[in-house]
Write an enzyme that holds these catalytic residues in place. Structure first.
Site, PDB file in Angstrom:
ATOM      1  N   GLU A 283       0.830  -1.213   0.000  1.00 54.35           N
ATOM      2  CA  GLU A 283       0.000   0.000   0.000  1.00 54.35           C
ATOM      3  C   GLU A 283       0.861   1.259   0.000  1.00 54.35           C
ATOM      4  O   GLU A 283       0.358   2.367  -0.162  1.00 54.35           O
ATOM      5  CB  GLU A 283      -0.927   0.009   1.223  1.00 54.35           C
ATOM      6  CG  GLU A 283      -2.198  -0.786   1.058  1.00 54.35           C
ATOM      7  CD  GLU A 283      -1.947  -2.241   0.738  1.00 54.35           C
ATOM      8  OE1 GLU A 283      -1.163  -2.887   1.463  1.00 54.35           O
ATOM      9  OE2 GLU A 283      -2.506  -2.754  -0.247  1.00 54.35           O
TER      10      GLU A 283
ATOM     11  N   ASN B 194      -0.744  -7.595  -3.602  1.00 52.71           N
ATOM     12  CA  ASN B 194      -1.295  -6.744  -4.663  1.00 52.71           C
ATOM     13  C   ASN B 194      -0.210  -5.897  -5.318  1.00 52.71           C
ATOM     14  O   ASN B 194       0.782  -5.552  -4.682  1.00 52.71           O
ATOM     15  CB  ASN B 194      -2.375  -5.831  -4.082  1.00 52.71           C
ATOM     16  CG  ASN B 194      -1.835  -4.912  -2.992  1.00 52.71           C
ATOM     17  OD1 ASN B 194      -1.566  -5.371  -1.895  1.00 52.71           O
ATOM     18  ND2 ASN B 194      -1.647  -3.646  -3.291  1.00 52.71           N
TER      19      ASN B 194
ATOM     20  N   ASP C  79      -7.168  -5.386  -5.362  1.00 55.28           N
ATOM     21  CA  ASP C  79      -6.335  -5.615  -4.173  1.00 55.28           C
ATOM     22  C   ASP C  79      -6.516  -7.035  -3.637  1.00 55.28           C
ATOM     23  O   ASP C  79      -6.628  -7.252  -2.444  1.00 55.28           O
ATOM     24  CB  ASP C  79      -6.646  -4.592  -3.057  1.00 55.28           C
ATOM     25  CG  ASP C  79      -5.787  -4.819  -1.825  1.00 55.28           C
ATOM     26  OD1 ASP C  79      -4.605  -5.129  -1.986  1.00 55.28           O
ATOM     27  OD2 ASP C  79      -6.312  -4.712  -0.700  1.00 55.28           O
TER      28      ASP C  79
END
Lengths: 620, 151
Positions: free
Chosen positions: A220, A304, A346
Site C-alpha cells: 500500500e 497486490n 487488491d
C-alpha cells in the site's frame, strides 16, 4: 459366525497396532529435524487417509508457525476428541498488555511457550511448568516507532519460528531477530528493509535446515515485495528474491519453467509494467511460506501490485498476485503462476499454500492447495505449476466466473472491472477477500479443508495517486459492506475429493478473521471476531464447545502436550488487523471509507469486541 | 532570555518549514512571554503555545475547503487517515481526540513537523498556504461546511 469373530478380531488387532503406533509419543524433536518425510497418522479405527503428509507433523511441541513445514495445521494429538471436547476449560490466561491486534500463534518448545506481541514486538517466554508464576523472561527489541505509522493494517505480527536453539521473528521496522530460547538474549539482528519508505515486516519466518525465509510488507506504500533468505546461525543475508524487476533481481534463471504461456518470457517483471512503475510495484510477501522436503522447494504467494488504481499500471504487473515455487537453497524460481494478471481489486494472494500428496483423477499427485483471497479454491500440481481445479468456495464471488484451466487465466466479469474516476459497485469479494491471510487447516481423516471465509462486498473507485516515498501509494476509494445471504463469514468444510463445500458454520455479523486448527481427535478449532473460541466436530460442523474470550480472535489456534503429557489448545484473543482495527478508538464509524474502506463492514464492532490482548490455554 | 528562546524556536520552525513563514507572524511580532506561561503539557516538539496570529486564514472559506479536500487526496493523507479522515494507519481526524492539540496552529505544526509514530514532516514539501487549507478542511469535518462528506 466364526468369520464374523475373525473379522472383528482382525479389526481390533489393526486398531491396536495403529493405536500403539500413533499414541502420543512425547517426542519433542522439532518437526524440521525429523527425517520422517511421510507419516500419515491415523486415529484408531479410522478409514484410509484421504491424503498423505509431505513433512513431519508437530507432536508434543509446535516449532513452526503452521506446526509443520507443509502448512497443514493438522495435529496428530487426539486426547481432546469429539466426545470430550465439551469438557474443555481455561487452564491459564496471560495478558501481553497491548491493545493492538494479536495475529499468528505461539510456539511451544521444551515446556516453554513463546509469544510475539504486536508492536513493540516483545517476545514473552512462559514456563508451562509454572503457569501461575511470573513469566520466564521478556525480550524487548525496541523497534523504530516510525514503523507504527507505516504499517497498513494495524501493527501486527504473525509469529515466530524455532531453530537451532533460537526463536526467530520479524520486527515491524524490517529487522529479523534471533533470540536464545533459553536465556532470552539476542543472538543476532539483521536489517532487511527501509521503514522510512514504507517497508514493514509482519509475517512469520519459515526455518528450513540452516536457513530462515522472511517476506516484507507495504504494497500500500509502493514498496517492492521481496523474500529474504538468511543464514540461521549468523543472520547473514544469503539472497533476496524480488517480486518484480529484471529476472536477475527476481532470481529467475535457466531452471524457470512456468506451466502457462502467459507466465513465460524474459524480464516480465519489467515488461509487464508501464515505464518504471515496477519500482513501486508492491507484490509483498506478508503471508505464509511452505516447504516440500522431497522436492526441496519453497512456496509462497505475493500481494497486490503497487497502486490500487489499475488504470495507472497497464499490463499484467508481474509478479504481483503470484504463487512462486523456488529452490530452497539457491532461491531461484522453478515456476510461477500469476493468479490474477493486472489486479483490479487488491486481491493479495499471500494465502497459505498447503502441500499434500493425494490421488487426483486416479493418479497420485503432489498437490498445492491455495484457497484464494479472490474466492476460488486453487488446486495445483506443485511440481509443475499446473492448475488442476479452481472452484468457487464463496458463492457471492462475482469478479470472475471461473478459471480456464488450459490457459490458467481467470474468466473475468467485465462489468466488475475497476477504473479511475468510476465507482464500480457490488464487487464480491471485497479487497479483504473471500478469505483473509488467516490460515486454513486440513485433515486426512475427513479429507476436508477447513477455510475461514468472508462474505463481504465492495464499491471501488480508482483514484489517481502520487508516489511520495513513505506515504500510502493507494489510489482507490473503497467502501465495503456485508455480502448477500444474511451472513458475513463462515467456517467452511471443503471436500478435497469432490471440490465442493460440505458444511459451514455461518457467522451472521462478521467475517471469520482467525485461523483454523484440525486435530486427530476429529475436532476443529477456530475463533470469531466477537471473541468466541470454538471446538467443532470435523465431520459434521456441529459446535461441540465454545468459550467467550474478552476480545475478538484474529489469531490461529495451536495445540501441544504439556509437561504432564496432556494435550492443550492455545489461542490469542485480541482484536485488530485490517478489519478488526475498526474496534480501536482512533477509527471513526461515520466514515465508511476509513481504514482502507472496511468500516462499513464492521457495524457494532466497537461494542462487540473491545481491544486488549490475552492468550488462553485450554485443556480437559 | 525568553525573547531569545522564542526567536530560536522560530528559527528552528523556519528550518523545519523551509520556504514558508507563518502568515502575519514574524520574529518581531512574537510577544515576550514569562517562563511560567510556557506550558509543559503533552504537546511534543517546541512545547510552546503557538504564536499569536496563527489562526487559519481559510477557516470556513468554501473554495479553500474544496481545495483542502483535493490536497488531502493529492498528498496521500487519505491513505493513512481514512478516505474522509476517519482513520486507519493514522488516527481519525473526525473524532474529538487530538493527540497533539486541536488548535489551528497545533494541527498546522503536526503537518509541518511530523510526529514520531510515522506522520511525515511535510513542512519542506507542502507550501504554507496549502497546509492551512488542509487544516481548514480537517477542521470542517463533521460540520455542515465539510466538502464531499462521506456517504
Amino acid at each position: 459366525m466364526l468369520r464374523r469373530i475373525a473379522e472383528v478380531g482382525l479389526a481390533v488387532l489393526i486398531a491396536v497396532v495403529i493405536g500403539f503406533w500413533v499414541w502420543p509419543r512425547v517426542d519433542r524433536t522439532p518437526a524440521h529435524a525429523s527425517s520422517a518425510a511421510r507419516n500419515t497418522q491415523l486415529a484408531p479405527g479410522a478409514a484410509q487417509p484421504v491424503f498423505n503428509f509431505v513433512s513431519a507433523l508437530p507432536k508434543g511441541d509446535w516449532t513452526e508457525p503452521a506446526g509443520d513445514l507443509a502448512n497443514t495445521r493438522y495435529s496428530p494429538l487426539d486426547q481432546i476428541n469429539a466426545q470430550n471436547a465439551k469438557s474443555l476449560k481455561p487452564i491459564a490466561m496471560f495478558s501481553d498488555g497491548i491493545p493492538h491486534g494479536q495475529e499468528g500463534q505461539p510456539l511451544v518448545v521444551n515446556d516453554t511457550m513463546y509469544i510475539v506481541t504486536p508492536f513493540p514486538n516483545n517476545l514473552i517466554a512462559i514456563d508451562l511448568k509454572n503457569l501461575t508464576g511470573p513469566v520466564k523472561w521478556v525480550f524487548h527489541p525496541h523497534p523504530n516507532p516510525v514503523a507504527q505509522g507505516k504499517a497498513c493494517c494495524d501493527t501486527v505480527n504473525r509469529g515466530a519460528a524455532y531453530g537451532d536453539g533460537m526463536i526467530v521473528y520479524q520486527l515491524l521496522d524490517d529487522h529479523v531477530v534471533a533470540v536464545d530460547a533459553k536465556t532470552g538474549k539476542q543472538v543476532w539482528r539483521t536489517e532487511t528493509g527501509n521503514v522510512y519508505v514504507g517497508e514493514t515486516a509482519t509475517s512469520a519466518p519459515l526455518i528450513v535446515k540452516d536457513k530462515v525465509y522472511v517476506g516484507n510488507a507495504g504494497s500500500e506504500l509502493g514498496v517492492r515485495g521481496k523474500l529474504t533468505c538468511l543464514d540461521l546461525k549468523t543472520g547473514k543475508i544469503l539472497w533476496v528474491a524480488y517480486s518484480q524487476g529484471p529476472d536477475s533481481e527476481v532470481r529467475i534463471g535457466p531452471d524457470f519453467h512456468p506451466y502457462y504461456k502467459k507466465d513465460q518470457g524474459a524480464n516480465l517483471g519489467v515488461k509487464t509494467w508501464t515505464n518504471d512503475m515496477w519500482k513501486h510495484g508492491g507484490g509483498t510477501i506478508w503471508g505464509w511460506i511452505s516447504y516440500d522436503p522431497e522436492l526441496n522447494m519453497i512456496y509462497y504467494g505475493t500481494g497486490n501490485p503497487g497502486v490500487w488504481d489499475a488504470d495507472m499500471r497497464p499490463g499484467d504487473n508481474k509478479w504481483s498476485i503470484t504463487i512462486f515455487a523456488r529452490d530452497a537453497d539457491t532461491g531461484y524460481a522453478r515456476w510461477a503462476y500469476q493468479v490474477e494478471p493486472h489486479d483490479n481489486y487488491d486481491y493479495d494472494e499471500i494465502m497459505e499454500n498447503i502441500l499434500i500428496d493425494m490421488n487426483w483423477d486416479g493418479h497420485p499427485r503432489k498437490l498445492l492447495l491455495h484457497p484464494s483471497r479472490n474466492g476460488f479454491m486453487l488446486v495445483m500440481d506443485r511440481q509443475t505449476g499446473e492448475l488442476l481445479s479452481a472452484k468457487k468456495f464463496v458463492d457471492s464471488t462475482n469478479w470472475a466466473s471461473g478459471y480456464d484451466l488450459k490457459t490458467g487465466l481467470p474468466i473475468k466479469n467485465p462489468a466488475k472491472a475497476t477504473h479511475e474516476g468510476i465507482v464500480t459497485q457490488g464487487i464480491c469479494p471485497s479487497s479483504t477477500g473471500a478469505k483473509e491471510f488467516v490460515p486454513s487447516a486440513v485433515s486426512p481423516l475427513t479429507g476436508y479443508l477447513y477455510i475461514p471465509t468472508h462474505n463481504t462486498c465492495m464499491n471501488y473507485e480508482g483514484l489517481h495517486a502520487n508516489y511520495i516515498a513513505g506515504t500510502p501509494f493507494l489510489g482507490a476509494s473503497v467502501k465495503m459492506y456485508p455480502g448477500p445471504g444474511g451472513f458475513q463469514g463462515a467456517l467452511e468444510a471443503w471436500d478435497l475429493k469432490t471440490q465442493t463445500p460440505v458444511w459451514s458454520v455461518k457467522d451472521k455479523t462478521y467475517p471469520v478473521y482467525g485461523g483454523v486448527l484440525a486435530t486427530a481427535g476429529n475436532v476443529v478449532f477456530y475463533g470469531t471476531l466477537e471473541g468466541w473460541f470454538r471446538a467443532v466436530d470435523a465431520r459434521t460442523g456441529k459446535i461441540l464447545w465454545q468459550y467467550k474470550t474478552p476480545s475478538g480472535i484474529i489469531g490461529d489456534p495451536m495445540t501441544f502436550l504439556g509437561p504432564d503429557g496432556k494435550q492443550y489448545v492455545a489461542i490469542y484473543s485480541g482484536i485488530g488487523g485490517w478489519m478488526g482495527a475498526v474496534a480501536f478508538p482512533d477509527i471513526s464509524m461515520d466514515d465508511p471509507y476509513a481504514a482502507l474502506g472496511v468500516v462499513g463492514a464492521m457495524n457494532g464492532i466497537k461494542q462487540a469486541s473491545p481491544p486488549g490482548n490475552n492468550i488462553f490455554i485450554f485443556g480437559l | 532570555m525568553q525573547i531569545r528562546m522564542v526567536g530560536l524556536l522560530l528559527i528552528v520552525l523556519a528550518i523545519a518549514c523551509t520556504g514558508c513563514e507563518s502568515p502575519g507572524v514574524t520574529e518581531g511580532d512574537a510577544p515576550p512571554m514569562p517562563a511560567t506561561a510556557v506550558p509543559v503539557g503533552p504537546i511534543p516538539g517546541n512545547g510552546v503555545a503557538p504564536p499569536l496570529g496563527s489562526t487559519d486564514p481559510y477557516i470556513n472559506n468554501p473554495v479553500a475547503l474544496e481545495e483542502g479536500r483535493k490536497l488531502f487526496v493529492w498528498y496521500n493523507c487519505y491513505g493513512c487517515h481514512g478516505g474522509h479522515g476517519g482513520g486507519g494507519m493514522g488516527p481519525s481526524l473526525r473524532d474529538q481526540s487530538w493527540m497533539y492539540g486541536s488548535t489551528d496552529a497545533q494541527i498546522f505544526y503536526s503537518i509541518a513537523q511530523g510526529r514520531g509514530k510515522g506522520m511525515p514532516a511535510w513542512g519542506t514539501k507542502i507550501p504554507e498556504d496549502q497546509i492551512w487549507k488542509l487544516v481548514a478542511y480537517i477542521k470542517s469535518m463533521r460540520t455542515p461546511n465539510e466538502p464531499d462528506p462521506p456517504r
